[in-house]
Design a protein around this motif. Sequence first.
Motif, PDB file in Angstrom:
ATOM      1  N   PRO A 146      -1.317   4.163   1.969  1.00 11.77           N
ATOM      2  CA  PRO A 146      -1.272   5.157   0.877  1.00 11.77           C
ATOM      3  C   PRO A 146      -0.869   6.546   1.345  1.00 11.77           C
ATOM      4  N   ALA A 147      -1.287   6.924   2.565  1.00 13.59           N
ATOM      5  CA  ALA A 147      -0.910   8.243   3.076  1.00 13.59           C
ATOM      6  C   ALA A 147       0.601   8.332   3.279  1.00 13.59           C
ATOM      7  N   SER A 203       1.881  17.224  -2.760  1.00 10.98           N
ATOM      8  CA  SER A 203       1.712  15.915  -2.129  1.00 10.98           C
ATOM      9  C   SER A 203       1.250  16.069  -0.684  1.00 10.98           C
ATOM     10  N   MET A 245      -6.135  12.542   2.537  1.00 14.24           N
ATOM     11  CA  MET A 245      -6.244  11.097   2.779  1.00 14.24           C
ATOM     12  C   MET A 245      -6.373  10.786   4.264  1.00 14.24           C
ATOM     13  N   THR A 289       1.095   8.892  -7.029  1.00 15.87           N
ATOM     14  CA  THR A 289       1.330  10.338  -6.906  1.00 15.87           C
ATOM     15  C   THR A 289       2.619  10.747  -7.611  1.00 15.87           C
ATOM     16  N   THR A 346       2.276   8.557  -0.206  1.00 15.06           N
ATOM     17  CA  THR A 346       2.155   9.888  -0.806  1.00 15.06           C
ATOM     18  C   THR A 346       3.097  10.877  -0.127  1.00 15.06           C
ATOM     19  N   ASN A 382       2.113   1.573  -3.541  1.00 14.35           N
ATOM     20  CA  ASN A 382       1.064   2.002  -4.471  1.00 14.35           C
ATOM     21  C   ASN A 382       0.761   3.488  -4.314  1.00 14.35           C
ATOM     22  N   GLY A 383       0.653   3.947  -3.066  1.00 14.71           N
ATOM     23  CA  GLY A 383       0.395   5.357  -2.828  1.00 14.71           C
ATOM     24  C   GLY A 383       1.526   6.249  -3.322  1.00 14.71           C
ATOM     25  N   PHE A 433      -8.159  12.319  -6.429  1.00 10.31           N
ATOM     26  CA  PHE A 433      -6.932  11.652  -5.997  1.00 10.31           C
ATOM     27  C   PHE A 433      -5.846  11.775  -7.061  1.00 10.31           C
ATOM     28  N   VAL A 442      -1.874  14.281   1.165  1.00 14.66           N
ATOM     29  CA  VAL A 442      -1.713  13.499   2.399  1.00 14.66           C
ATOM     30  C   VAL A 442      -2.752  13.927   3.436  1.00 14.66           C
ATOM     31  N   LEU A 498      -7.650   4.605  -0.771  1.00 15.35           N
ATOM     32  CA  LEU A 498      -7.645   4.628  -2.229  1.00 15.35           C
ATOM     33  C   LEU A 498      -9.009   4.273  -2.813  1.00 15.35           C
ATOM     34  N   MET A 503       0.820  -1.203   0.000  1.00 14.78           N
ATOM     35  CA  MET A 503       0.000   0.000   0.000  1.00 14.78           C
ATOM     36  C   MET A 503       0.857   1.257   0.000  1.00 14.78           C
TER      37      MET A 503
END
Length: 412
Positions: free
Chosen positions: A129-130, A222, A229, A13, A133, A8-9, A204, A226, A377, A5
């Motif tokens: 994700p946070a 970014s 999110m 971004t 990012t 991916n995040g 997003f 953040v 996400l 995760m």
Amino acid sequence: MILLMVANGLLVTLLTIRGAGLGFSEFTISLMQAAYPAGALVGTAVAPKLVEKVGHIRAFSALASLVSIAAILHLLTSDPVSWSAMRFLAGFCYPGLYVITESWLQAKAENHNRAQILSIYFMIWMAGPAIGTALVALPDPSGNLLFGVVSILISLSIVPLLLSGNKAPEYEVPDRMSVRKLYRVSPMAVVGNLVSAVAVAGWFIALPLYALSLGLSGAQASGVLVVAMIVGAVVQYPVGWISDKTDRRLVLMGLGLAGAGACIWMLMDPSHTSLVAGFGLLAGASLPMYAVCTAHANDQLKSSQIVPASGTMLFLLNVGQFVGTLAGPNSVSIADGKGFLIVLAALCFLVAVVAVLRRGQEEAPEETGNLQAIAVLGAPQAGVLQAESWLQEEESISDADLSKESSKNPEK
């Protein structure tokens, strides 16, 4: 999962900001990012069959390796065609990684620790994700460091599974329900899930571009994402608690109006402070919509229908994300930069209108289940829904068998 995760995040971004730096147009960036949900549409159909055929560990290792390769290939090229191909590959692989993780958890979790396991799982989905990012703000003079970090994180995610001494559980591909059938059961769920997915994917993907167009740096852009999110993650529980106590469509009305209001506020006051607070409010309003719509559908579904319906709602989510990823970046330059917020306001307001119309046409169900949180996400916890529905079915079957046995032999 947290390694996946975070990666991916970070990657989603990073690609938007780096693409803008390479001179990609908003349209080009939207096509590149839209390749991910396009790949996910294919992956959601193929991944369960792959897991059933070769097992959890082999499927996970193969899919994670492909995603790691895709991240590295971004370093070797700088054209939108190859980047789009790699986004499609990542989108194809990630649903399989989610299916494997969730099916393993639901098979291994027991009643006494299920809630604890799922709570940790939700925290990972929201925090990963946070964190990813936020890593975009790290100094990267060569421009290669962060892509390498993504590849390393994904490669490391394979290690715990390969070294685990636990035996992989059995897996069966769940049945599916058609969109038309689900719409007959709950129009609010179908329309709400689709529209909210468009809105969430739109902001997003396009938020960094919008922030850059206002003169913010990549790190500041970014940072705004953040904050959004984190707010979206924090409000999941209170929104879920409220929706469990009242008509969920009332909650959707409030969320839709709050999201539209946040966009109007940012249109009237384009300052940096309003941008941070406004997108925080927008995220807090739009991210829980999917979970509330899904819970509203589950309230009206039989236990045997929840598993097939979760697959259909996942399909709707990916379709919405595909549309939102295309629409978001392309709306940034419309109407002197105001088109982005106008589109988001219209989508949020549409959810509120549909909720009002549906509430006037049909009463809320008397008995409702519990709302399940979703990832930052926007990805649904399909495996969690499956686990709960299977548990309910097993309990109902056991009760029915016990009743039959008692009627045959009262002494037992």
